[in-house]
Motif scaffolding. Structure first.
Motif, short mmCIF file in Angstrom:
data_model
loop_
_atom_site.label_atom_id
_atom_site.label_comp_id
_atom_site.label_asym_id
_atom_site.label_seq_id
_atom_site.Cartn_x
_atom_site.Cartn_y
_atom_site.Cartn_z
N GLN A 316 33.57 -45.88 -7.84
CA GLN A 316 34.11 -47.23 -7.89
C GLN A 316 33.85 -47.90 -6.55
OE1 GLN A 316 36.34 -48.36 -11.08
NE2 GLN A 316 34.42 -47.24 -11.25
N PHE A 317 33.49 -49.18 -6.58
CA PHE A 317 33.15 -49.91 -5.37
C PHE A 317 34.40 -50.38 -4.61
CE2 PHE A 317 28.85 -51.30 -7.27
CZ PHE A 317 28.22 -50.24 -6.65
N HIS A 318 34.32 -50.26 -3.28
CA HIS A 318 35.36 -50.75 -2.39
C HIS A 318 34.70 -51.42 -1.19
CE1 HIS A 318 37.73 -47.91 -4.74
NE2 HIS A 318 38.84 -48.39 -4.19
N VAL A 319 35.48 -52.25 -0.50
CA VAL A 319 35.05 -52.85 0.76
C VAL A 319 36.08 -52.50 1.82
CG1 VAL A 319 34.69 -55.02 2.00
CG2 VAL A 319 33.74 -54.73 -0.28
N LEU A 320 35.60 -52.01 2.96
CA LEU A 320 36.46 -51.60 4.06
C LEU A 320 36.38 -52.61 5.20
CD1 LEU A 320 38.23 -49.24 5.29
CD2 LEU A 320 36.10 -48.45 6.35
N ASP A 321 37.52 -53.12 5.63
CA ASP A 321 37.58 -53.97 6.82
C ASP A 321 37.50 -53.05 8.04
OD1 ASP A 321 38.88 -55.34 9.14
OD2 ASP A 321 39.11 -56.96 7.69
N LEU A 322 36.46 -53.21 8.85
CA LEU A 322 36.23 -52.29 9.96
C LEU A 322 37.26 -52.44 11.08
CD1 LEU A 322 32.34 -52.48 10.14
CD2 LEU A 322 33.72 -50.53 9.38
N GLU A 327 41.18 -51.01 2.72
CA GLU A 327 40.22 -51.01 1.62
C GLU A 327 40.60 -52.04 0.57
OE1 GLU A 327 40.47 -47.00 0.19
OE2 GLU A 327 38.57 -46.47 1.14
N THR A 328 39.58 -52.66 -0.01
CA THR A 328 39.78 -53.57 -1.14
C THR A 328 38.90 -53.10 -2.29
OG1 THR A 328 40.22 -55.46 0.31
CG2 THR A 328 39.59 -55.94 -1.98
N PRO A 329 39.48 -52.71 -3.43
CA PRO A 329 38.65 -52.33 -4.58
C PRO A 329 38.02 -53.57 -5.21
CG PRO A 329 40.98 -52.24 -5.17
CD PRO A 329 40.92 -52.55 -3.69
N LEU A 330 36.75 -53.46 -5.63
CA LEU A 330 36.09 -54.59 -6.26
C LEU A 330 36.43 -54.65 -7.75
CD1 LEU A 330 32.56 -54.73 -4.58
CD2 LEU A 330 34.80 -55.54 -3.78
N ALA A 331 36.13 -55.80 -8.34
CA ALA A 331 36.47 -56.00 -9.75
C ALA A 331 35.58 -55.18 -10.68
CB ALA A 331 36.37 -57.48 -10.10
N GLU A 332 34.42 -54.71 -10.20
CA GLU A 332 33.53 -53.90 -11.01
C GLU A 332 34.16 -52.53 -11.26
OE1 GLU A 332 31.46 -52.79 -13.38
OE2 GLU A 332 30.00 -54.23 -12.52
N LYS A 333 34.48 -52.21 -12.52
CA LYS A 333 35.14 -50.95 -12.85
C LYS A 333 34.25 -50.01 -13.64
CE LYS A 333 38.79 -52.22 -10.73
NZ LYS A 333 39.06 -51.64 -9.40
N ARG A 334 32.98 -50.37 -13.83
CA ARG A 334 32.06 -49.43 -14.45
C ARG A 334 31.57 -48.41 -13.41
NH1 ARG A 334 28.24 -54.04 -16.91
NH2 ARG A 334 28.86 -54.90 -14.89
N ASN A 335 31.05 -47.31 -13.88
CA ASN A 335 30.55 -46.27 -12.99
C ASN A 335 29.17 -46.68 -12.47
OD1 ASN A 335 30.19 -43.81 -11.68
ND2 ASN A 335 29.35 -42.82 -13.49
N VAL A 336 29.04 -46.91 -11.17
CA VAL A 336 27.77 -47.38 -10.60
C VAL A 336 27.33 -46.43 -9.50
CG1 VAL A 336 26.53 -49.33 -9.62
CG2 VAL A 336 28.57 -49.75 -11.02
N GLY A 370 37.64 -58.76 -4.54
CA GLY A 370 38.24 -58.03 -5.65
C GLY A 370 38.73 -58.90 -6.77
N LYS A 371 38.55 -60.21 -6.67
CA LYS A 371 39.02 -61.13 -7.70
C LYS A 371 37.88 -61.53 -8.62
CE LYS A 371 42.51 -62.96 -4.53
NZ LYS A 371 43.01 -64.17 -3.81
N GLY A 372 38.21 -62.22 -9.69
CA GLY A 372 37.19 -62.66 -10.62
C GLY A 372 36.62 -61.50 -11.39
N ALA A 373 35.39 -61.66 -11.87
CA ALA A 373 34.74 -60.61 -12.66
C ALA A 373 33.28 -60.51 -12.24
CB ALA A 373 34.83 -60.95 -14.15
N PRO A 374 32.70 -59.33 -12.38
CA PRO A 374 31.26 -59.19 -12.10
C PRO A 374 30.46 -60.06 -13.05
CG PRO A 374 32.32 -57.05 -12.35
CD PRO A 374 33.29 -58.06 -12.84
N SER A 375 29.26 -60.46 -12.63
CA SER A 375 28.40 -61.24 -13.50
C SER A 375 26.95 -60.79 -13.34
CB SER A 375 28.52 -62.75 -13.20
OG SER A 375 28.18 -63.02 -11.86
N LEU A 376 26.19 -60.95 -14.39
CA LEU A 376 24.77 -60.60 -14.37
C LEU A 376 24.03 -61.54 -13.44
CD1 LEU A 376 22.49 -58.87 -15.58
CD2 LEU A 376 22.28 -60.59 -17.37
N TYR A 377 23.26 -60.97 -12.52
CA TYR A 377 22.56 -61.79 -11.53
C TYR A 377 21.06 -61.88 -11.79
CZ TYR A 377 21.27 -63.71 -7.01
OH TYR A 377 20.78 -64.51 -6.02
N LEU A 378 20.43 -60.75 -12.10
CA LEU A 378 18.98 -60.73 -12.29
C LEU A 378 18.61 -59.64 -13.27
CD1 LEU A 378 16.27 -61.95 -11.31
CD2 LEU A 378 16.23 -60.20 -9.53
#
Length: 394
Positions: A316-322, A327-336, A370-378
Motif C-alpha cells: 500500500q502506498f504511503h508518503v512520509l514527511d521527512l 506517514e500519510t496513506p494514499l487513497a490507492e488501495k489496490r496492490n501495486v 490521501g484524499k479523493g480517488a486515484p484516476s487513470l492517467y495514461l
C-alpha cells in the motif's frame, strides 16, 4: 474580314473560360482550412475523456479480497516477441487526468502493437502526440536532466540484459554495460549526472524469500560505476549496522544529486536509507519502506509499505514527511508493485496491470494528501518519468 469573326469568337470564349476557372479556384480556396487549423487536428491526440471514480477505499479487514492476485511488474517483465519497427509517431494513448506538469513525460509503451516495449514520450505530460524511440526497447526506463537509462532484455536461447545510457534530446546511446541479473528499477538524478539501477541477481520478485539484488550508482557520462550499495557503511540507531543478508533496491536521488534514498532489506525487515554518495555511507531513517521516491521539493518520500494479508504479501502506498516522519496513506488501495514517480509536488504516478491485456499496464495518478480517488492517467504505459532539470542558479 469574314475570317476574323470566328477567331474573335473563339478568343472571347477562351477568356470567359479563364474567368470561370479562376472564380472556381478562388471559392474553393476560401473553403480550405488555414495551415495549422482543423486539418492538423486529425493527427493530434484525442481529447481527454472522463474516468469513473473508483469505489470507496476498503477497510483493512477487506483488503485481501479487494486486491488483485498479480503484480503489474510481473506482467511487464515478460513482453511478447518484438515486432518490426513502424512509423516513429502515432496518436497518443488516452489521458484522463489533469495536472500541473509541463515537461515531457517518458514511459515504456505497453500497448499490444508493433511498439510494445519501446521508450515513448510526449511533449507535454498532459497531452500531445506520442513519439517512439525504435532502437530503445526497455524493461524499465527513467529520464531526467537531459539523460536517460534504459534497462533492456535480449531474449533468445540465453537471455542477456544490459543498461543503455542515452542522450534525451538525440536518443543516441552514449554508453552500454552488461547487467548480471533481471532488470528491476532505475532512476536518473535531476541534473542527469548520476543514474542507479537494481537487478535481481537471484529470484525475480520482491515477494520471494530467496531473492538477491545488486544495486549500483554510476556516472552517466561514462557509464563508470561509482558505488555499489553493498559497500556502504550503514548506521542504525547511532550504531554500525551490518548483516550478511543485506539487499538494496529502489534508489531515488535528492535534487542536488549529493544524496539518495533507497530500501535496505535485512532479517525480514525493510528500511528507508538516506545515503551520502561522497562519504559512501547511509543511515536508517524509517522502517517498512520499499521503493522510495523523493518529492521534487525534497520534503517527502513516497513508497510502498508491505503488509501480509491471509498469508499473501500486499503493498500500500504511503508518503512520509521527512521533517516530522509522519506517514500519510494514499487513497490507492489496490496492490501495486511499483516505484512511484512524482508528477508534481501534489500528485504521484504508478503503473497497474491493464484490464484489456495480460502483458499491458496503465499509469494511474493519485494525490499525495490521501484524499479523493486515484484516476487513470495514461493508457498502455509503464515506468513513467516526468522530465526535470536543475533549478537555475539565483
Amino acid at each position: 474580314m469574314n475570317n476574323k469573326k470566328p477567331v474573335l469568337a473563339f478568343s472571347a470564349l477562351c477568356a470567359a473560360a479563364v474567368v470561370a476557372v479562376g472564380g472556381y479556384l478562388y471559392h474553393a480556396k476560401q473553403r480550405l482550412p488555414p495551415a495549422g487549423g482543423s486539418a492538423a487536428s486529425a493527427v493530434t491526440a484525442p481529447e481527454p475523456t472522463a474516468t469513473a471514480a473508483l469505489p470507496a477505499a476498503p477497510a483493512a479487514s477487506t483488503l485481501a479480497t479487494a486486491l488483485p492476485p498479480t503484480d503489474s511488474a510481473d506482467a511487464a517483465a515478460h513482453p511478447p516477441a518484438a515486432a518490426p519497427a513502424a512509423t516513429p509517431t502515432r496518436p497518443a494513448p488516452t489521458v484522463a487526468s489533469a495536472s500541473s506538469a509541463t515537461g515531457r513525460l517518458f514511459f515504456r509503451h505497453t500497448g499490444m502493437d508493433e511498439h510494445y516495449g519501446q521508450l515513448a514520450w510526449r511533449e507535454a505530460a498532459r497531452g500531445g502526440e506520442a513519439h517512439f524511440v525504435a532502437h530503445l526497447r526497455c524493461e524499465v526506463a527513467h529520464v531526467s536532466g537531459g539523460r536517460g537509462m534504459c534497462l533492456t532484455a535480449e531474449r533468445g536461447v540465453v537471455t542477456t540484459y544490459s543498461a543503455k545510457l542515452f542522450d534525451a534530446t538525440t536518443f543516441a546511446v552514449t554508453a552500454e554495460l552488461p547487467l548480471q541479473g533481471i532488470p528491476s528499477r532505475t532512476r536518473v538524478s535531476r541534473d542527469g549526472r548520476l543514474a542507479a539501477y537494481t537487478v535481481f541477481a537471484a529470484g525475480h520478485g520482491y515477494t520471494s524469500l530467496d531473492f538477491a539484488t545488486r544495486t549500483v550508482i554510476l556516472d552517466t557520462a561514462t557509464g563508470r560505476e561509482l558505488l555499489e550499495l553493498e559497500n556502504l557503511a550503514i548506521t542504525k540507531d547511532g550504531q554500525p549496522f551490518k548483516a550478511k543478508d543485506f539487499n538494496f533496491w529502489g534508489v531515488t536521488f535528492t535534487p542536488d544529486g549529493k544524496n539518495f534514498f533507497a530500501t535496505l532489506s535485512s532479517g525480514g525487515q525493510h528500511y528507508l536509507l538516506r545515503g551520502d554518495i561522497a562519504r559512501r555511507s547511509a543511515t536508517v531513517l524509517h522502517d517498512n519502506v520499499e521503493c522510495p521516491s523523493v518529492s521534487p521539493d525534497a520534503t517527502r518520500v513516497a513508497y510502498k509499505k508491505r503488509y501480509v494479508v491471509d498469508g499473501r504479501i500486499v503493498w500500500q502506498f504511503h508518503v512520509l514527511d521527512l521533517k516530522t516522519l509522519v506517514e500519510t496513506p494514499l487513497a490507492e488501495k489496490r496492490n501495486v508493485d511499483d516505484q512511484i514517480e512524482w508528477l508534481d509536488d501534489a500528485h504521484v504516478l504508478y503503473a497497474l496491470a491493464s484490464d484489456s491485456a495480460a502483458a499491458s499496464t496503465d499509469v494511474w495518478t493519485a494525490p499525495i494528501d490521501g484524499k479523493g480517488a486515484p484516476s487513470l492517467y495514461l493508457r498502455n504505459a509503464y515506468s513513467p518519468a516526468t522530465e526535470r532539470f536543475p533549478k537555475p542558479a539565483p
